[in-house]
Every structure is written in structure tokens, then in C-alpha cells.
Design a protein around this motif. Structure first.
Motif, PDB file in Angstrom:
ATOM      1  N   UNK A  81       0.816  -1.211   0.000  1.00 55.68           N
ATOM      2  CA  UNK A  81       0.000   0.000   0.000  1.00 55.68           C
ATOM      3  C   UNK A  81       0.853   1.265   0.000  1.00 55.68           C
ATOM      4  N   UNK A  82       2.004   1.220   0.648  1.00 57.41           N
ATOM      5  CA  UNK A  82       2.857   2.403   0.747  1.00 57.41           C
ATOM      6  C   UNK A  82       3.864   2.522  -0.391  1.00 57.41           C
ATOM      7  N   UNK A  83       4.177   1.400  -1.042  1.00 57.19           N
ATOM      8  CA  UNK A  83       5.210   1.413  -2.072  1.00 57.19           C
ATOM      9  C   UNK A  83       4.683   1.150  -3.473  1.00 57.19           C
ATOM     10  N   UNK A  84       3.503   0.557  -3.559  1.00 54.32           N
ATOM     11  CA  UNK A  84       2.903   0.221  -4.854  1.00 54.32           C
ATOM     12  C   UNK A  84       3.864  -0.600  -5.714  1.00 54.32           C
ATOM     13  N   UNK A  85       4.358  -1.694  -5.123  1.00 50.58           N
ATOM     14  CA  UNK A  85       5.281  -2.585  -5.824  1.00 50.58           C
ATOM     15  C   UNK A  85       4.687  -3.993  -5.864  1.00 50.58           C
ATOM     16  N   UNK A  86       5.102  -4.814  -6.820  1.00 51.68           N
ATOM     17  CA  UNK A  86       4.543  -6.173  -6.913  1.00 51.68           C
ATOM     18  C   UNK A  86       5.072  -7.092  -5.828  1.00 51.68           C
ATOM     19  N   UNK A  87       4.295  -8.124  -5.551  1.00 53.38           N
ATOM     20  CA  UNK A  87       4.674  -9.185  -4.614  1.00 53.38           C
ATOM     21  C   UNK A  87       4.752 -10.485  -5.407  1.00 53.38           C
ATOM     22  N   UNK A  88       5.834 -11.247  -5.179  1.00 54.77           N
ATOM     23  CA  UNK A  88       6.025 -12.495  -5.912  1.00 54.77           C
ATOM     24  C   UNK A  88       6.220 -13.665  -4.945  1.00 54.77           C
ATOM     25  N   UNK A  89       5.725 -14.829  -5.352  1.00 51.36           N
ATOM     26  CA  UNK A  89       5.969 -16.096  -4.667  1.00 51.36           C
ATOM     27  C   UNK A  89       5.943 -17.190  -5.717  1.00 51.36           C
ATOM     28  N   UNK A  90       6.379 -18.388  -5.352  1.00 45.16           N
ATOM     29  CA  UNK A  90       6.305 -19.488  -6.307  1.00 45.16           C
ATOM     30  C   UNK A  90       4.841 -19.771  -6.624  1.00 45.16           C
ATOM     31  N   UNK A 118      -0.719 -11.543  -5.231  1.00 50.29           N
ATOM     32  CA  UNK A 118       0.636 -12.068  -5.346  1.00 50.29           C
ATOM     33  C   UNK A 118       0.800 -12.748  -6.701  1.00 50.29           C
ATOM     34  N   UNK A 119       1.868 -12.416  -7.391  1.00 50.82           N
ATOM     35  CA  UNK A 119       2.135 -12.955  -8.723  1.00 50.82           C
ATOM     36  C   UNK A 119       3.131 -14.116  -8.658  1.00 50.82           C
ATOM     37  N   UNK A 120       3.058 -15.004  -9.638  1.00 48.78           N
ATOM     38  CA  UNK A 120       3.966 -16.135  -9.701  1.00 48.78           C
ATOM     39  C   UNK A 120       5.364 -15.728 -10.138  1.00 48.78           C
ATOM     40  N   UNK A 121       6.363 -16.418  -9.602  1.00 49.19           N
ATOM     41  CA  UNK A 121       7.755 -16.178  -9.982  1.00 49.19           C
ATOM     42  C   UNK A 121       8.034 -16.888 -11.309  1.00 49.19           C
ATOM     43  N   UNK A 122       7.642 -16.255 -12.393  1.00 54.88           N
ATOM     44  CA  UNK A 122       7.863 -16.827 -13.719  1.00 54.88           C
ATOM     45  C   UNK A 122       9.343 -16.751 -14.087  1.00 54.88           C
ATOM     46  N   UNK A 123       9.731 -17.521 -15.082  1.00 51.20           N
ATOM     47  CA  UNK A 123      11.117 -17.468 -15.566  1.00 51.20           C
ATOM     48  C   UNK A 123      11.492 -16.057 -16.005  1.00 51.20           C
ATOM     49  N   UNK A 124      10.548 -15.358 -16.603  1.00 43.12           N
ATOM     50  CA  UNK A 124      10.798 -13.995 -17.070  1.00 43.12           C
ATOM     51  C   UNK A 124      11.120 -13.073 -15.900  1.00 43.12           C
ATOM     52  N   UNK A 125      10.381 -13.211 -14.807  1.00 42.67           N
ATOM     53  CA  UNK A 125      10.627 -12.395 -13.621  1.00 42.67           C
ATOM     54  C   UNK A 125      11.966 -12.760 -13.002  1.00 42.67           C
ATOM     55  N   UNK A 126      12.230 -14.054 -12.859  1.00 42.14           N
ATOM     56  CA  UNK A 126      13.462 -14.501 -12.212  1.00 42.14           C
ATOM     57  C   UNK A 126      14.693 -14.010 -12.955  1.00 42.14           C
ATOM     58  N   UNK A 127      14.635 -13.965 -14.286  1.00 40.41           N
ATOM     59  CA  UNK A 127      15.779 -13.505 -15.073  1.00 40.41           C
ATOM     60  C   UNK A 127      16.132 -12.046 -14.787  1.00 40.41           C
ATOM     61  N   UNK A 128      15.171 -11.277 -14.300  1.00 40.25           N
ATOM     62  CA  UNK A 128      15.414  -9.863 -13.987  1.00 40.25           C
ATOM     63  C   UNK A 128      15.967  -9.655 -12.587  1.00 40.25           C
ATOM     64  N   UNK A 129      15.967 -10.697 -11.771  1.00 40.00           N
ATOM     65  CA  UNK A 129      16.380 -10.552 -10.381  1.00 40.00           C
ATOM     66  C   UNK A 129      17.888 -10.699 -10.227  1.00 40.00           C
TER      67      UNK A 129
END
Length: 219
Positions: A81-90, A118-129
């Protein structure tokens, strides 16, 4: 509450809560340039401290969960709510976070506050981490750990409890499959991190017999 730097890019915030007994809760902040990745969010009652810690290091980019138990996700609603950022989990963990499937011994009235956010940790997301992600089922079906390769620091959530010299299993009452959890722990011999940082306890320096001793005692 203690806020420390454990490696060049990784910081740790330690608080305490009471869940029948007093336990430490560690959450982490991984810094990559101006971006800050929040690993787990602890309890809502100190989410303000989490927010201040993250913002002191740079621009918060996302929240990455090891799993959806309340002592890891309870602050996520406040931070989102304060940061407006996504949340990820498997993706395996998401039905449990949404309340569609029950955790072992979960109190029915408990809610994560971020159901269907909460969004899934897709391969596309993981590659950006700036982290590698490993699925380590057992404590929960979709439990993951995060490895910062450059610093060789492994953030293990509830895969283990720890003290400065040894590893121990998580609380059996809240663990989906202890045998599977213990087997998942063998990943530390594959990664061979310099530091193992768990959600509950002290950081441990990796040794080649660390998992062998743990497995022999608890299997």
C-alpha cells in the motif's frame, strides 16, 4: 530490533515475536544499484520499520516471498500500500496465500491480507532478479530460497532454523512434509554458499559436513 549489513549487497532486519515461544524473525533487503528487493515482510506490527529500512537503501522494486506463512507475509499489505510494488511467490504457493488451500494447522480466521495480489515467480521475472531462486518444498509446498551469487549468500526462509554453528528443522507442527523438507536441504551442498541466513536464528558459515550432520540427526 537490529538492522545489519551481512554482505556487500544484502542487509538483514531482525525482530522478535511470540508464537507460543519468543522467536526471532529475519527479513532481508537485496540492493542492486538503486533497486531494493525485499525478501519476506515479517509481521505487520513492525512493517513501518521494514518500510524505512528498504527506503534507506534505495528504491524498493518488489517483494519476494519465501512462502506464505503469516510471519513472512503479514507486513506485505502495508508495504504494498505504501510502495505500490509487486509481490512475488512461487506459483505452487499462491493457492495457499489466497486461502484456496489450507496450510497445516492454519487458523481459519487467519488471512494474508494480499489474497489474489501475489504474482507467480515466472522465468521472465526470475531472469530480472539479482538472485537465483530454488524451489525447496516441504515446510510448505511452494517454499523457495534465494541465492545472491555475487555475494554467495543464501537466504533460506524456513528451510532451516539455525544457530551460529548448526542447522535445525522448522517447527514440525507448521511443516507440510518434514521428510521432504529435510531432503530439500541438500541444496546447500549444491550451492555451497559462504553464508546461510535463515528466517529464524543466526547466520551460519557453510561447511562441507553441515548438511550431513543435519540429515543424520533429523532424518
Amino acid at each position: 530490533m537490529e538492522f545489519v549489513q551481512i554482505s556487500e549487497h544484502v542487509y538483514k532486519l531482525t525482530s522478535e515475536t511470540v508464537v507460543g515461544i519468543r522467536v526471532k524473525i529475519n527479513t532481508w533487503y537485496v540492493v542492486e544499484g538503486e533497486d531494493v528487493y525485499i525478501i519476506d515482510t515479517g509481521m505487520e506490527d513492525y512493517a513501518g520499520a521494514q518500510l524505512n529500512a528498504a527506503k534507506s537503501l534505495g528504491s524498493p522494486k518488489s517483494i519476494l516471498l519465501t512462502h506464505g506463512h503469516l510471519d513472512h507475509i503479514n507486513g506485505a499489505k502495508y508495504l504494498r500500500n505504501h510502495l505500490n510494488i509487486p509481490i512475488y511467490a512461487h506459483e505452487i504457493e499462491i493457492p495457499f496465500i489466497n486461502g484456496e488451500k489450507p496450510y497445516p494447522n492454519k487458523i481459519e480466521e487467519e488471512t494474508t491480507g494480499v489474497e489474489y495480489q501475489v504474482e507467480g515467480l515466472s522465468d521472465k521475472i526470475i531472469k530480472r532478479l539479482p538472485l537465483d531462486v530454488y524451489l525447496t518444498p516441504g515446510h510448505t509446498p511452494g517454499h523457495v530460497i534465494y541465492h545472491h551469487k555475487d555475494d554467495n549468500v543464501l537466504l533460506t526462509g524456513d528451510l532451516f532454523f539455525s544457530n551460529a554453528e548448526s542447522l535445525h528443522p522448522p517447527i514440525r507442527k507448521f511443516t507440510n512434509n518434514m521428510d521432504e523438507n529435510i531432503n530439500s536441504g541438500r541444496v546447500i551442498d549444491k550451492i555451497q554458499p559462504s553464508i546461510i541466513s535463515s528466517s529464524h536464528g543466526e547466520d551460519v558459515k557453510y561447511k562441507h559436513d553441515l548438511y550431513t550432520i543435519y540429515k543424520f540427526i533429523y532424518e
